[in-house]
Design an enzyme around this catalytic site. Sequence first.
Site, PDB file in Angstrom:
ATOM      1  N   HIS A 146      35.197  35.859  29.795  1.00  0.00           N
ATOM      2  CA  HIS A 146      35.872  36.450  29.860  1.00  0.00           C
ATOM      3  C   HIS A 146      36.532  36.693  31.695  1.00  0.00           C
ATOM      4  O   HIS A 146      36.976  36.450  32.041  1.00  0.00           O
ATOM      5  CB  HIS A 146      36.088  37.251  28.977  1.00  0.00           C
ATOM      6  N   ALA A 147      35.323  37.548  31.827  1.00  0.00           N
ATOM      7  CA  ALA A 147      35.402  37.993  33.314  1.00  0.00           C
ATOM      8  C   ALA A 147      35.965  37.044  34.041  1.00  0.00           C
ATOM      9  O   ALA A 147      36.945  36.646  35.058  1.00  0.00           O
ATOM     10  CB  ALA A 147      34.353  38.175  34.111  1.00  0.00           C
TER      11      ALA A 147
END
Length: 461
Positions: free
Chosen positions: A456-457
């Site tokens: 996600h990052a």
Amino acid sequence: MASMAGVAGLAAAGTGRRVKTTKTAKQQRVVSVQARGGEEDTRGCIPLEELRNTDVEKVGGKSASLGEMISQLSDVGVPVPGGFSTTAHAYKEFLDKGGINEFINDKLSDESIYEDVDKLMKVGKEIRDKIMDTPFQPNFEEELKSEWERVSGGDEKFTFAVRSSATAEDLPDASFAGQQETYLNVMGYADMKEKVHLVFASLFTDRAISYRHDRGFEHEKVQLCATCQKMVRSETGSAGVMFSLDTESGFKDVVFVTSAYGLGETVVGGTVNPDEWYVFKPTLAEGKKSIISRTMGSKLVKMVYKAGGGSETIDTSSEERGSWSATDEEVTALSEMAVKIEKHYGRPMDIEWARDGDDGKLYIVQARPETVASQKKVGVIEEYKMLEKGGETVAEGRAVGKRIGSGKVNILTSIDQMAEFNEGEVLVADMTDPDWEPIMKKAGAIITNRGGRTCHAAIIA
């Protein structure tokens, strides 16, 4: 109801007496709703298999997408675990009846919270506490228990994954990836009820408030639902993320597959460097060997079930670190599923998968439109070069994206140091997750020890 009222009126007329009939408020509402084209769905929970992709407003992006795959793709070899979803109607009713809406609007009307990280953290916590202190409405609790019993058979040992599903989530031009919470190995009704409550509160995590404000989404127009899905036992198998295109270049003729041991949250959350494969779609379609590259990740940790519910992260064995977490046959089978999902949706997709350690089968547990690489201009290649090279190389690693950043280095060991980070600095941290989003958007570049290109990052960055 409306047609019954009409029949009653005719019968009375037949007797020769004039009878005054008055419609109840409910009847009037039904008549007006029918005039608009159908009864409003006021259920608090809906089985996943009844949902379609057109139900995003009812149950959010994640639940609608799972329902679409269960009903449309299970017959062509895309297995998706069943379950149910709470609804946007239930969420709105909860906020209205609990008097939470006014409280939220009042707190978020202060524009200064979006510039001051400390203020944002304080306001976010106040809103989440208010939501957690407000009990669910009784009719919603009744429906929640009934759906839990239907899926689990009343077995307190049956495990669920409870994830958030926002009505503005996973739109083709915005990634809400990982902003709300996910709870795994949720066991028993009481645990599920608590996790649904926590999911509701997670619409107001600091990162989610900040992202919606930056992208121009009005807070009151986003509702949060909870996707409650049968848990795949990948803790004794493996799991990962795949994209139906190359996330770096936007090249659409490959499937990019990542995998690590244990529950998939380590790959999604960026706490592990996963194994990676590229699969070439044209040869895959011809039934030929189609894996064109593979890279073994370090896979230093894995997430497993904790006794009594929940999950924990433990170290992997040296044998696991030195072996592939998925076979070539599994990678090929997953790529075939990705192509089918992409074809059905008509756009590049970001897909989460899991292999159950008990039955050895592969399952798709989530699919959303890919929102970054697919937005790139086709036929345009951007190249960046260092015109001057400095002294010694201090660190090396895998790049996400091909741009070059510079700035003063700021090493953070905890998200609590958020206020110490200034615009344009280079963020150095062990790892980031979506909680770091308010800092990430200020950074000139980001360097971490952990996290693959599909976490996600990386997507948010």
